[in-house]
Design a protein around this motif. Structure first.
Motif, mmCIF file in Angstrom:
data_model
loop_
_atom_site.group_PDB
_atom_site.id
_atom_site.type_symbol
_atom_site.label_atom_id
_atom_site.label_comp_id
_atom_site.label_asym_id
_atom_site.label_seq_id
_atom_site.Cartn_x
_atom_site.Cartn_y
_atom_site.Cartn_z
ATOM 1 N N TYR B 293 -12.524 0.920 13.679
ATOM 2 C CA TYR B 293 -12.285 -0.521 13.520
ATOM 3 C C TYR B 293 -11.035 -1.000 14.254
ATOM 4 O O TYR B 293 -10.496 -2.032 13.928
ATOM 5 C CB TYR B 293 -12.155 -0.864 12.028
ATOM 6 N N GLU B 294 -10.586 -0.242 15.228
ATOM 7 C CA GLU B 294 -9.246 -0.573 15.763
ATOM 8 C C GLU B 294 -9.145 -1.957 16.404
ATOM 9 O O GLU B 294 -8.039 -2.477 16.578
ATOM 10 C CB GLU B 294 -8.742 0.518 16.713
ATOM 11 N N ASN B 295 -10.275 -2.558 16.738
ATOM 12 C CA ASN B 295 -10.217 -3.921 17.272
ATOM 13 C C ASN B 295 -10.863 -4.941 16.341
ATOM 14 O O ASN B 295 -11.110 -6.070 16.734
ATOM 15 C CB ASN B 295 -10.866 -3.975 18.650
ATOM 16 N N ASN B 296 -11.087 -4.516 15.108
ATOM 17 C CA ASN B 296 -11.634 -5.425 14.113
ATOM 18 C C ASN B 296 -10.497 -6.284 13.552
ATOM 19 O O ASN B 296 -9.453 -5.775 13.147
ATOM 20 C CB ASN B 296 -12.286 -4.581 13.007
ATOM 21 N N ILE B 297 -10.732 -7.588 13.536
ATOM 22 C CA ILE B 297 -9.640 -8.509 13.169
ATOM 23 C C ILE B 297 -9.137 -8.263 11.753
ATOM 24 O O ILE B 297 -7.928 -8.199 11.500
ATOM 25 C CB ILE B 297 -10.106 -9.971 13.319
ATOM 26 N N ILE B 298 -10.081 -8.115 10.820
ATOM 27 C CA ILE B 298 -9.668 -7.916 9.435
ATOM 28 C C ILE B 298 -8.874 -6.620 9.305
ATOM 29 O O ILE B 298 -7.833 -6.577 8.647
ATOM 30 C CB ILE B 298 -10.896 -7.922 8.499
ATOM 31 N N TYR B 299 -9.365 -5.614 9.994
ATOM 32 C CA TYR B 299 -8.644 -4.322 9.972
ATOM 33 C C TYR B 299 -7.241 -4.482 10.537
ATOM 34 O O TYR B 299 -6.264 -3.968 9.983
ATOM 35 C CB TYR B 299 -9.434 -3.274 10.763
ATOM 36 N N LEU B 300 -7.128 -5.219 11.636
ATOM 37 C CA LEU B 300 -5.818 -5.405 12.275
ATOM 38 C C LEU B 300 -4.823 -6.089 11.324
ATOM 39 O O LEU B 300 -3.644 -5.779 11.315
ATOM 40 C CB LEU B 300 -5.957 -6.218 13.567
ATOM 41 N N TYR B 301 -5.335 -7.027 10.519
ATOM 42 C CA TYR B 301 -4.442 -7.712 9.579
ATOM 43 C C TYR B 301 -4.113 -6.840 8.372
ATOM 44 O O TYR B 301 -2.993 -6.871 7.871
ATOM 45 C CB TYR B 301 -5.058 -9.032 9.097
ATOM 46 N N LEU B 302 -5.125 -6.061 7.899
ATOM 47 C CA LEU B 302 -4.931 -5.349 6.634
ATOM 48 C C LEU B 302 -4.334 -3.957 6.774
ATOM 49 O O LEU B 302 -3.599 -3.505 5.885
ATOM 50 C CB LEU B 302 -6.257 -5.257 5.869
ATOM 51 N N SER B 303 -4.626 -3.256 7.893
ATOM 52 C CA SER B 303 -4.199 -1.858 7.960
ATOM 53 C C SER B 303 -2.681 -1.658 7.813
ATOM 54 O O SER B 303 -2.264 -0.700 7.156
ATOM 55 C CB SER B 303 -4.730 -1.198 9.229
ATOM 56 N N PRO B 304 -1.823 -2.545 8.359
ATOM 57 C CA PRO B 304 -0.396 -2.329 8.120
ATOM 58 C C PRO B 304 -0.056 -2.424 6.632
ATOM 59 O O PRO B 304 0.772 -1.663 6.132
ATOM 60 C CB PRO B 304 0.275 -3.473 8.884
ATOM 61 N N LEU B 305 -0.733 -3.333 5.919
ATOM 62 C CA LEU B 305 -0.445 -3.491 4.496
ATOM 63 C C LEU B 305 -0.881 -2.246 3.741
ATOM 64 O O LEU B 305 -0.163 -1.759 2.856
ATOM 65 C CB LEU B 305 -1.161 -4.732 3.945
ATOM 66 N N ILE B 306 -2.045 -1.708 4.128
ATOM 67 C CA ILE B 306 -2.528 -0.482 3.492
ATOM 68 C C ILE B 306 -1.567 0.666 3.799
ATOM 69 O O ILE B 306 -1.180 1.430 2.911
ATOM 70 C CB ILE B 306 -3.958 -0.147 3.978
#
Ligand code: ZN
Ligand code: ZN
Lengths: 483, 335
Positions: B293-306
């Motif tokens: 998902y490295e270019n998935n927008i939701i992933y890009l927003y959420l992964s740092p928080l995770i």
């Protein structure tokens, strides 16, 4: 059928709403643009019913103009102090302009004096009024802004006494520039105080000086007419101010524009109606920079209020009319107060700059005399206006106390001494102040305080304004970006 | 409606304001520089050069498309966040007032003869100091594990285009806004105090003279596939496009190198400089293996928080203080 009728009714309603909105818009446009245009303060007809004489104009504010000229003259004389004069003539002369009612027309006007470039109609104070002095009208409350717990009028007398004994009116040991202190404080303690704390305050209530009675027995003007005129006189604007630009009103005060001043084209400046004085002059000085419109806002409100009173035709003012008058008073006195606060702001900025020059002079060992003379002049103006601000009806005691504490009773001198009080024989008591840096910081804080508590727009000499402009220039980031 | 208009204005400002890096003029100069580089230095055919510069595989890659979306979405988020942040004016006032109560730094009496030099000195100093705080912030983004989680968003790009600067997590955006406000507030207040208000910026088209040069001479190529390198002596002074591309490389030996923006001497001074080699192949990203998902927008927003959540959870559960410290503050595993 029913349907058409309904449509007709809606249309009628809509057009009614439209018409009301339109006329409302028009009236607001006219009041903004053309409302005061071409208006001159007076002449206004006689409405006082008991008057049987031949006068046609009910406007009268000679006493106020006499006081404007007494103030102008006093300022001129304050710089003529001399320590070597055993007769103390300078002090006596000044006290004459403070106390005398010039019934015999023998007290010469010191400023403006007649000249070929700016010929004036009146030469003696008594030609404007033989019954007006300054001391009788000065603030009688105790002043906390000046050491010694004196009343306003005693503060002026104290300053005059000191000025008379000081060379050129400037005490370089204690840092007191008396011409500035006397002038600016008198503007507050007499002119502003009388207008906003007396004539436009108590005398605009229903019970005091009613409009259906003469101002005093036998007068040709009503109680309200004359009270209003007197307040206008203290404001110091020429009657035809609305026909002039702010820059023209300014030049009139500076005796530079005869053409603008001479409204009736008789070749001389009538000091009663054609001159700009004191507060109106300061308002014009801010307005001509283009950010404010104090002079015409206040003068326009004076004209509108006077028209309302005239229209009452010698009858008692109704509650609605009195409320409308209160609206005008609010406009006049809040803008007037802002003009004084603008001056406090401006001179706090000047003092800040002067102190930087003094620091430089201390470091380099040259230029101290010039820097000091400017500093003391600006400090005198700052202090005078700060004291004037406290002569109004609005007792912002918290703001005033902070302001007074930050500027002190005297300027911080380069040797860090500062006046902190007066002893029983009237000599200044001094103490060590903090540092020039701290005193500069106080000037910044005075500017912040003024900007905070008053609706300032001109903000001349803003000590941190350039910094805000630089930050504006670099701009802020509005997007998330890497480099 | 008002907000929508403001939004469109912010977007267009990025391309029409010479204070911004992706100002059309700078993008055009970047194109010219690439073209000259490819045809004259690399001796490629004109057609070939143009084709290479506007490579569809790069500008239309999944990674680049994610950059574009992030650009558009982050503006909205920042519009709501930035009014909550401390303003540079408040900082400047605070610093300016503080300076009055100290005696180490005193206002200079300016000799009028040197007046013309002051704006240039001030403009240059501001640019250098701003560049330095960018270096420090960027280094911290890599060295502090919590911050690295946030900065990963930027490094997850597989292709680099000028708009990759907007591939930034909004939290990092906020950090950069605060950095910028602090730098502006402190530097401007200090100069304003020392020079008694007699200071002005030297600007071209409203932009700081040195930023203007930096952008005009190809700052946009830092995030591009055009590998322009300088002479090695110059790469110790100014960061070349190739050097920043190396910063984005997945190779281990390239990790934690070239944090600088305009100047390379910060990296040189603090030992993080890496001089580019012309024969070195550089692949962009965090690791070789592609995340689903490295270019998935939701992933890009959420992964740092995770990522941050995991770090904190680890920290709380870990009993060993030594491990704690190592993992949380300075972790050699990050880059
Ligand atoms: Zn990057
Ligand atoms: Zn990085």
């Amino acid at each position: 059928m029913n349907n058409i009728k309904f449509k007709g009714a809606t249309l009628a309603k809509l057009s009614f709403v439209g018409a009301v909105t339109f006329s409302f818009m028009c009236s607001s446009i006219t009041s903004v643009n053309a409302g005061h245009h071409g208006n001159v303060y007076g002449p206004y007809p006689i409405t006082e019913k008991s008057y049987k004489g031949t006068k046609k104009n009910s406007v009268s504010y000679g006493g106020q103009m006499a006081r404007q000229l007494l103030h102008n003259s006093l300022k001129k004389l304050a710089s003529k102090g001399s320590p070597s004069d055993p007769t103390l003539a300078p002090e006596k002369k000044m006290l004459a302009y403070l106390n005398t009612k010039d019934k015999s027309k023998s007290l010469p006007i010191m400023d403006p004096k007649n000249s070929s470039k700016f010929p004036v109609k009146q030469k003696m104070i008594g030609e404007l009024s033989g019954g007006a002095n300054l001391s009788g009208k000065a603030d009688k409350r105790i002043q906390t802004s000046w050491p010694g717990n004196m009343s306003g009028v005693d503060v002026i007398k104290f300053m005059i006494k000191k000025a008379g004994k000081t060379k050129g009116g400037v005490d370089t040991r204690n840092g007191m520039n008396y011409p500035q202190l006397i002038s600016k404080y008198t503007m507050g303690a007499v002119l502003y105080h009388q207008a906003c704390d007396n004539y436009l305050d108590e005398k605009m209530t229903a019970s005091s000086k009613p409009n259906n009675k003469p101002y005093k027995k036998g007068a040709y003007y009503t109680g309200k007419e004359h009270s209003w005129d007197e307040a206008f006189g203290y404001w110091g604007a020429a009657a035809h101010t609305m026909k002039l630009s702010a820059a023209q009103s300014y030049d009139v005060a500076k005796k530079k524009d005869l053409k603008a001043a001479d409204y009736n084209k008789d070749g001389v400046v009538d000091l009663q109606t054609e001159m700009t004085y004191a507060h109106a002059y300061y308002a014009s000085s801010y307005d001509k920079k283009g950010k404010t419109n104090y002079l015409k806002t206040v003068t326009g409100a004076f004209i509108d209020g006077r028209k309302l009173i005239t229209a009452a035709d010698g009858n008692k003012l109704s509650e609605a009319e009195l409320n409308k008058i209160q609206d005008y008073v609010q406009i006049i006195c809040s803008n007037w107060e802002d003009v004084i606060a603008e001056s406090v702001f401006k001179y706090a900025g000047s003092v800040y700059k002067d102190l930087s020059k003094i620091e430089k002079a201390l470091a380099s060992g040259s230029g101290m005399d010039k820097a000091m003379s400017k500093y003391l002049k600006h400090w005198g103006e700052l202090k005078g206006f700060a004291m004037a601000l406290q002569a109004g009806p609005d007792n912002k005691s918290d703001t005033f106390n902070r302001m007074n504490r930050m500027m002190g009773f005297g300027p911080l001198m380069p040797n860090l001494s500062q006046v902190v009080g007066i002893d029983s024989s009237g000599n200044y008591i001094k103490d060590q102040g903090s540092s020039i840096g701290y005193y500069k910081l106080h000037m910044l804080k005075i500017q912040n305080l003024m900007a905070d508590k008053y609706a300032l727009k001109a903000k001349v000499n803003d000590a941190t304004g350039g910094m805000a402009a630089l930050l504006e220039e670099v701009g802020t980031k509005k997007s998330a970006e890497n480099d | 409606m008002e907000i929508f208009y403001q939004y469109l204005e912010t977007i267009s400002e990025n391309f029409f304001d010479p204070k911004k890096r992706v100002f059309l003029g700078y993008l055009f100069s970047a194109f010219l520089i690439s073209f000259i580089w490819l045809t004259f230095v690399k001796k490629e055919k004109i057609k070939q050069s143009i084709y290479k510069i506007f490579d569809k595989k790069i500008f239309m890659s999944k990674s680049a498309k994610a950059d574009y979306v992030l650009f558009l979405l982050n503006i909205i988020i920042l519009m709501f966040l930035s009014p909550l942040l401390i303003s540079q004016l408040a900082i400047a006032h605070f610093v300016f007032e503080y300076l009055h109560s100290q005696t180490i730094l005193t206002p200079l009496g300016i000799d009028i003869n040197y007046m013309w030099m002051i704006p240039i000195f001030f403009t240059f100093s501001y640019f250098v100091l701003d560049d330095f705080t960018k270096y420090v912030t960027h280094a911290l983004m890599h060295k502090v594990p919590l911050l690295w989680e946030i900065h990963k968003t930027h490094h997850s790009a597989r292709t680099l285009t000028p708009l990759t600067i907007f591939r930034t997590h909004p939290i990092e955006g906020v950090i950069f806004v605060v950095r910028s406000a602090l730098t502006q507030g402190i530097v401007i207040a200090t100069f304003y105090y020392v020079y008694g208000g007699n200071i002005t910026f030297v600007t071209i088209l409203g932009a700081n003279l040195f930023s203007f040069w930096f952008h005009l001479f190809g700052s946009n190529l830092r995030h591009s596939h055009i590998r322009i390198n300088y002479w090695s002596w110059l790469e110790k002074i100014l960061i070349s496009p190739a050097q920043h591309q190396i910063h984005h490389s997945i190779k281990k030996e390239h990790h934690n190198k070239n944090f600088g923006v305009a100047f390379a001497f910060w990296d040189y001074m603090f030992g993080s400089l890496y001089i580019s080699k012309s024969d070195e192949d550089v692949k962009f990203g965090i690791s070789e293996t592609e995340h689903k998902y490295e270019n998935n927008i939701i992933y890009l927003y959420l992964s740092p928080l995770i990522g941050i959540y995991k770090l904190i959870a680890n920290y709380v559960s870990s009993k060993n203080l030594k491990v704690k410290k190592q993992k949380f503050i300075f972790n050699k595993q990050t880059r």
